[in-house]
Structures are given as structure tokens and as C-alpha cells.
Write a protein that holds these residues in place. Structure first.
Motif, short mmCIF file in Angstrom:
data_model
loop_
_atom_site.label_atom_id
_atom_site.label_comp_id
_atom_site.label_asym_id
_atom_site.label_seq_id
_atom_site.Cartn_x
_atom_site.Cartn_y
_atom_site.Cartn_z
N ASN A 85 -9.75 9.08 2.23
CA ASN A 85 -10.40 9.63 1.53
C ASN A 85 -10.25 10.80 0.31
OD1 ASN A 85 -10.90 7.60 -1.00
ND2 ASN A 85 -13.02 7.32 0.48
N PHE A 88 -6.50 10.15 -1.37
CA PHE A 88 -6.74 8.90 -2.11
C PHE A 88 -7.67 10.18 -4.01
CE2 PHE A 88 -7.17 5.87 1.33
CZ PHE A 88 -5.74 5.79 0.49
N ASP A 89 -8.94 10.77 -2.76
CA ASP A 89 -9.55 12.20 -3.49
C ASP A 89 -8.52 12.80 -4.66
OD1 ASP A 89 -11.47 10.49 -3.39
OD2 ASP A 89 -12.53 12.14 -1.93
N LEU A 92 -5.53 10.62 -6.93
CA LEU A 92 -6.31 10.27 -8.72
C LEU A 92 -6.99 12.14 -9.28
CD1 LEU A 92 -8.27 7.53 -6.75
CD2 LEU A 92 -6.89 7.50 -8.46
N ASP A 97 0.96 9.57 -10.33
CA ASP A 97 1.18 7.67 -10.96
C ASP A 97 2.12 7.75 -9.73
OD1 ASP A 97 3.79 7.97 -10.50
OD2 ASP A 97 4.12 8.92 -12.88
N ARG A 98 2.65 5.87 -9.80
CA ARG A 98 2.82 4.99 -9.29
C ARG A 98 4.18 5.41 -8.09
NH1 ARG A 98 2.90 -0.69 -11.16
NH2 ARG A 98 0.97 -0.46 -11.03
N SER A 120 -1.46 1.95 0.48
CA SER A 120 -2.51 1.47 0.13
C SER A 120 -2.48 2.37 -1.47
CB SER A 120 -3.86 1.91 0.32
OG SER A 120 -3.86 1.21 1.57
N TYR A 121 -1.99 3.50 -1.61
CA TYR A 121 -2.17 4.34 -2.62
C TYR A 121 -2.04 3.39 -4.47
CZ TYR A 121 -3.04 7.33 -6.87
OH TYR A 121 -2.89 8.89 -8.24
N MET A 122 -2.46 2.91 -5.06
CA MET A 122 -2.21 1.65 -6.36
C MET A 122 -0.67 1.49 -6.21
SD MET A 122 -0.77 4.62 -9.05
CE MET A 122 -2.34 5.38 -9.89
N HIS B 150 -11.79 2.73 -6.39
CA HIS B 150 -12.31 4.16 -6.54
C HIS B 150 -13.00 5.01 -7.06
CE1 HIS B 150 -11.46 8.67 -6.14
NE2 HIS B 150 -11.32 8.46 -4.52
N LEU B 152 -12.19 7.07 -8.81
CA LEU B 152 -12.02 8.08 -10.42
C LEU B 152 -10.36 6.28 -11.01
CD1 LEU B 152 -10.62 11.06 -9.16
CD2 LEU B 152 -12.61 10.69 -10.34
N ASN B 155 -9.10 -0.62 -8.50
CA ASN B 155 -8.04 -0.93 -7.76
C ASN B 155 -7.08 -0.31 -7.93
OD1 ASN B 155 -8.89 -3.86 -8.45
ND2 ASN B 155 -7.97 -4.58 -9.60
N MET B 156 -7.18 0.70 -7.03
CA MET B 156 -6.18 2.05 -7.15
C MET B 156 -5.92 1.84 -5.54
SD MET B 156 -5.11 3.62 -9.66
CE MET B 156 -5.58 3.82 -11.59
N ILE B 157 -6.76 1.74 -5.04
CA ILE B 157 -6.36 1.15 -3.43
C ILE B 157 -6.16 -0.45 -2.57
CG2 ILE B 157 -7.25 2.28 -1.26
CD1 ILE B 157 -8.77 4.29 -2.81
N GLY B 158 -5.35 -0.98 -2.77
CA GLY B 158 -4.78 -1.66 -1.97
C GLY B 158 -3.57 -1.75 -1.53
N LYS B 325 -2.95 2.76 -13.41
CA LYS B 325 -1.63 2.18 -13.07
C LYS B 325 -0.39 2.14 -13.10
CE LYS B 325 -3.10 -0.49 -10.14
NZ LYS B 325 -4.59 -0.87 -10.28
N ALA B 327 0.46 4.14 -16.53
CA ALA B 327 0.65 5.25 -16.50
C ALA B 327 2.06 5.34 -15.84
CB ALA B 327 -0.21 5.81 -17.14
#
Lengths: 363, 363
Positions: A85, A88-89, A92, A97-98, A120-122, B150, B152, B155-158, B325, B327
């Protein structure tokens, strides 16, 4: 052997190169052709960051408008959701971005966590593996396995996710403690019994040179290990069958790691001892002569690995092995050897498994 | 329209069927041919478990030696890692192996979490979607998107992970509160403007029947929505381009959801209002006449959806949309309409975006 070597890994969806050489971090060509993005994020741990973080930041600065670093605490005990996490913190918090490219700089723990974060991120961003330990260079950087641990099991939560490049800079091995070099040698030794008898012979001849960080020897060992793993993974990305042979020593090894608490023994140390137990089980089943067990144990010893397991109690060993991911419906499928260079998967009676463990417990 | 309908979804790696009919939960043929395993685990929430849990347990009992249930707390606020971990705790606590089949019984939140759990547990186990809300039947059950929120971002983590089957039992919609039916209608309405002008006309004719749970109308609406989504997703599984049109209304909608705190408005409600704002932006850019905005807003109102957004402050709307996401490098790509049945992706000046929002804020 001429340097640099490149091993190409081909999977169902993708294809990527493993670069193996000294001086790769500082060489511009190492990083050419990677995905473009507004941001690059280096995921590392505090120990590796102090050693190699600046070199990677310098290399990436000309390529990405923003390069930031997440330095995780160092150690297998931190391979948890809480630590994941933190990545992820950071992502974000920095508005990543992706298209953001993640760089995993460190050993297997960093690679596994950064890889799962990238998966997993986005729902997936590109990532590059920069393994800085011998074990990560020969093992966790190939095959796309990413994961974190759960209190009830190792690597239980993760994804199959391929990097877009793997950069094995042999210079980073110079800062590796001797114990970690030995742990890496365990995974190198593994490729002999399961897939390549000639490589097994070669390792026996060069184990002292490898422990002494002889560059040419390391380069060949890393290259040959990656080649074997890439070949196996290319045929069976999702571990439906063949790929499982890469887990030689791992079923026993996981029990040792889980039984002692992750981090007490290094993963490679547990695998080393686990290979000896798995070889013993192979001998008890009549698949190999007892001399093979002796030969493997001797090589592991010369590599600086422990070959006697902790006294967890046989029942505890069996219980821990049953929760292994390779178990199905409670039945454990062991990776066994029936000739140097050839592995197979099969179950075994508990009594023989117990005997194989008993033969190789610490006094 | 004759029942039952089956929509087939084809992706790069796999192919699965969406069954749409009344009485599916209780019909043995619904469950024929699923992967065999020692264990099936139903992931649901406490509300849905009380309504439909027994029916699914009865259906699965003849097929799996062990069927157990994880009932999560009900609500979007629980779409977190902590709740996801309850699934992992259950799976590991029950010794579930990598063949265990997960059944997601519930709405979008349950489907997203069970899907991500299935994608991640031991790096992937099979799962079946049994969506029990209109929104989940037409939207989240197709396309393989799974995720948790998350703090922030939503659906940011998946992961992208496909089910092996989707079972849309129209009878489960009978227990749906009116507000949830309306939220589902928002996603159905969406498919008209972005992809099918004739379907847009059809919805206008049948919106009252849909709100009254007319079974034939629901069956066609679910089928046509799944067909359109399956077609779009089949062409662009990883959302490189085309698939993004499915997010019509979602950029503004996510800002509403995030700004109010997830769970205040239902996802479909936020999408309904977001579509009106996105249509307004399309009109301000000269892509559609103002009458189109009026038409869409009127239909959303008839569907029981809010068409006036909360007063979060324009700056806050823009800020929340930038972390979306979709963006890239801080630039927001809006899904806009240039003719009924046709969408496109483009950026827009902040001033026009602000104006589009202002036009549709609550008094």
C-alpha cells in the motif's frame, strides 16, 4: 564467455529481454526503447536505495520528466499488503497515470511487490525489473510471478505479470553479503538437477569462483539459469504442469520458511535444504541412487548453504506443505529427480516424506 | 423476445457465455460444465445472502464436495482492501487450492471484489459472476474489470480478469429497491448514445416498463446492453482506445461519487447525472444540438435518476476528474457524443468543462 548476454523470454502475450552484463545501470543503451511516460517511479528498499538508487535515478533522469522513489523497509517480513500500500499511496499521491513506468530495484521481495503493484495499479502499468541480488537475477526476474505474503501462506496473493525488460547488472552483486550470494547459488544449483546435467557439472567446477564473485562465472551462471527458466516458462506460463519443476526444493523449503517465520532463513537457504530433502525422497522412492543425494548435499554445502533443516516436528512440516499452492485437494505434488537433469511431479506416502525430512534435520 | 438469451463474450485469452433468463439460479443446466473442484466458495454480502444465498447453495451442493460462503458487509464503502482480505482469510482458512471456484453473488461491489480476489488468490482461480442487480447484469459482469477502491481514488487497484460464466437471473431483480433499478437503467441508457441510436429510441419507449420490472423488457435491455458491451470489449480488452467510450458519463460521475464520498450517491445515479454533463459538454463544443442534452436529461429523469449534480465547487470537480484513470499526464479525455449512437474521446478547455457542470448543478 563474451559479454553482454541477452536472454529473450517469450510468453503468450509478450516478449522481453533480460540484459546481463557489468556496468548496465550506467549505460544509456540499457534503457533505450522503454515505454514513454510523464513519470517513472523507482520501487526499492532503503538498503538498496543507498547503494544503487542514485545510479538508477541518474540513468532515468534524461528519459522521464519526473523520477521519484519509494523506498520500502528491507526484509521478507515486509512483503505484506501494508507495505504494498505504500507503493499505491505514492503512485496516487504523485498523480501517476496508467502510463507510469515502475522500476523494481532490489531483490526478490522488491521485485515481487513492485511487480504486483504494477499489475494492480489502475489494472496494470508497465514495469522494468532491475534485480540486484543473485537470487533475483536467476529466479524472480524471469517468469512473471508477482505476489505478497498472507499471514497464512507465502506468495498467496499475486498475479502473473510480465516486465517489459529485465536488467541484471553484475556489478550490483559486488555489494551482496556472502549469505545472500549463497542463497542465490541455491537457485542456480537447482537448474542442474531439474534440467541440465552438464550445467550441474559446470556448477560443481565453478562453485568456488561463483562464491568469490568471479565475473565471467557469474555471467554464465546467470545467463544459463535464465535461459533454462525462460524455456520452461515459455512452455507453461501459468504453471499448468511443466513449470512446476522450477519448484524443486520449494515444497520442503516453504515449510522451513513458514515454520520458522518468514525471514529467519533466506528463501534460497530454505530451497537449498529443501532440495536435499526432495533428493532424499527421490532416492527413497528408488528414482535416484543415494549417491545423488550425497552429491547434491555436498554441492550445497560448498555453496555455503545449510543442509540440515530445523526441528519443527514432522507433523508441522507435513501440515505446512499441504497449504502450499502446489497442493491440490490436500495432496502434495513433489518435484522429484529421476536422473541428473530430469525432474518429474508426483505424490508420495507420508511415511517416506517424513523419513526424507528426518534424514536431514539438524542435530 | 424469446428467452433464454445467451450472449457470448470473446476476449484474447478466453470465451464465456452470459446467460439471461428468469429461474436460472434453480435450473441445473445453468451450472453444467463449470470447472470441477473440491471446493466452491460463494462471495456475497449479508443482504444478498439472505435473499438468494440458499438458492445458490442448493444449486451448487450437488456439484462441489464443499460449498462455503463469505458474506461481506453491504456497501460501496466496504470495497476496500480490508474487506477483500476477509475473502483471502476465508480461502486460506478453508485450505482452498488453486482449483477452487469462486461465485460472485451480488451487485457490482461484490463482483468487483470477488473478481479481484479470484484474480489474485494463488495468482488466479476460476470464478463465476452471478449479478443480482440490474447495474451489475448490464455492466460490471461483462468486460473483466475487477478492482477495489483506494482512499485516493475509485477502482484504482485491480485486474483485468474474465469470469468463466455470467448468470443473469432476472428473478433476482424483483427484490431490487426502486433506487437501484434506476441506477441500473443509467448504464442501460448509456449504450444508446454511445453505440446504438435505435436502442436509444427503444429505451425511451420502454423506460416505464423497465421501471415496473416488466420481464420481457428487462430481458431485452440486459441482452442488448451485454451485446454492445461484449462487442466493444472484444475489440479492446485492455482499454487502449475504443473501450473508453463505455465510460460515457463516468468522468463527471466519478467526481460526484468521490466528492460526496463513495456510497452517498449510487454509482448509476452519478453516471446518470454525469452523462447529462458530458452531453452538455458535447453541445458546448458544437458536437450535438442542445436538444440532444434535453432529450437525454428527460430520459434520465423518467428513469428516476438525479440530473442535477451536487455543489462541490467547480475547482473540486476538475481536481477529482484529473485523478481519474482515464486522465493521462494530467489531461482529461472526455467521452463525448457527436450523434446519437456515436461517441468519441477528446479533451476540452477547462472553461467549457466548468460551464457544462454549472448548467447541471442542484439549486
Amino acid at each position: 564467455m563474451p559479454l553482454p548476454a541477452t536472454v529473450t523470454v517469450t510468453t503468450a502475450d509478450t516478449r522481453y529481454g533480460i540484459l546481463i552484463d557489468a556496468g548496465l545501470l550506467a549505460s544509456a543503451s540499457t534503457w533505450a526503447g522503454l515505454p514513454k511516460a510523464a513519470q517513472a517511479v523507482i520501487v526499492t528498499n532503503t538498503t538498496v536505495d543507498a547503494l544503487h538508487g542514485d545510479a538508477l535515478r541518474r540513468a532515468l533522469a534524461p528519459l522521464y520528466p519526473s523520477v521519484s522513489t519509494v523506498a520500502l523497509p528491507d526484509g521478507e517480513v515486509y512483503k505484506t499488503w501494508q507495505t504494498l500500500n505504500l507503493i499505491f499511496d505514492h503512485l496516487l499521491g504523485h498523480g501517476c497515470d496508467r502510463k507510469t513506468v515502475l522500476f523494481a530495484l532490489g531483490g526478490g521481495v522488491v521485485g515481487d511487490m513492485a511487480g504486483f503493484a504494477a499489475a494492480s495499479y489502475m489494472r496494470g502499468v508497465p514495469f522494468v525489473q532491475v534485480p540486484t541480488t543473485l537470487l533475483a537475477q536467476v529466479d524472480s526476474s524471469v517468469g512473471g510471478k508477482t505476489a505478497i505474503n498472507h499471514p497464512l501462506g507465502k506468495n498467496m496473493i499475486g498475479a502473473f505479470y510480465q516486465p517489459c525488460r529485465v536488467v541484471c547488472d553484475l556489478d550490483t552483486l559486488g555489494t551482496l553479503p556472502a549469505r545472500e550470494t549463497s542463497a542465490g547459488l541455491a537457485e542456480i544449483i537447482k537448474y542442474g538437477p531439474i534440467a541440465d546435467a552438464a550445467f550441474f557439472d559446470w556448477i560443481e567446477e565453478h562453485v568456488d569462483a561463483l562464491r568469490a564473485h568471479d565475473r565471467a562465472a557469474l555471467a554464465y551462471a546467470v545467463q544459463r539459469s535464465c535461459e533454462i527458466k525462460a524455456e520452461v516458462v515459455g512452455q507453461d506460463e501459468r504453471e499448468a504442469g511443466l513449470r512446476a519443476i522450477l519448484n524443486f526444493g520449494h515444497t520442503f523449503g516453504h515449510a522451513i520458511e513458514a515454520g520458522l517465520g518468514y525471514g529467519e532463513w533466506l528463501h534460497g537457504e530454505a530451497v537449498g535444504c529443501g532440495m536435499v530433502m526432495a533428493a532424499e525422497l527421490s532416492a527413497l522412492l528408488g528414482l535416484v541412487p543415494p549417491a545423488f543425494v550425497e552429491r547434491l548435499a555436498r554441492l550445497c554445502e560448498r555453496a555455503g548453504l545449510p543442509v540440515k533443516g530445523p526441528r519443527l516436528g514432522i507433523g508441522r512440516y507435513l501440515e505446512l506443505m499441504r497449504v502450499d499452492k502446489k497442493a491440490e485437494g490436500g495432496e502434495i505434488r513433489f518435484v522429484l529427480i529421476d536422473a541428473p537433469g530430469h525432474a518429474l511431479l508426483r505424490s508420495a506416502p507420508d511415511a517416506l516424506v517424513a523419513q526424507a525430512i528426518e534424514c536431514h534435520l539438524a542435530a
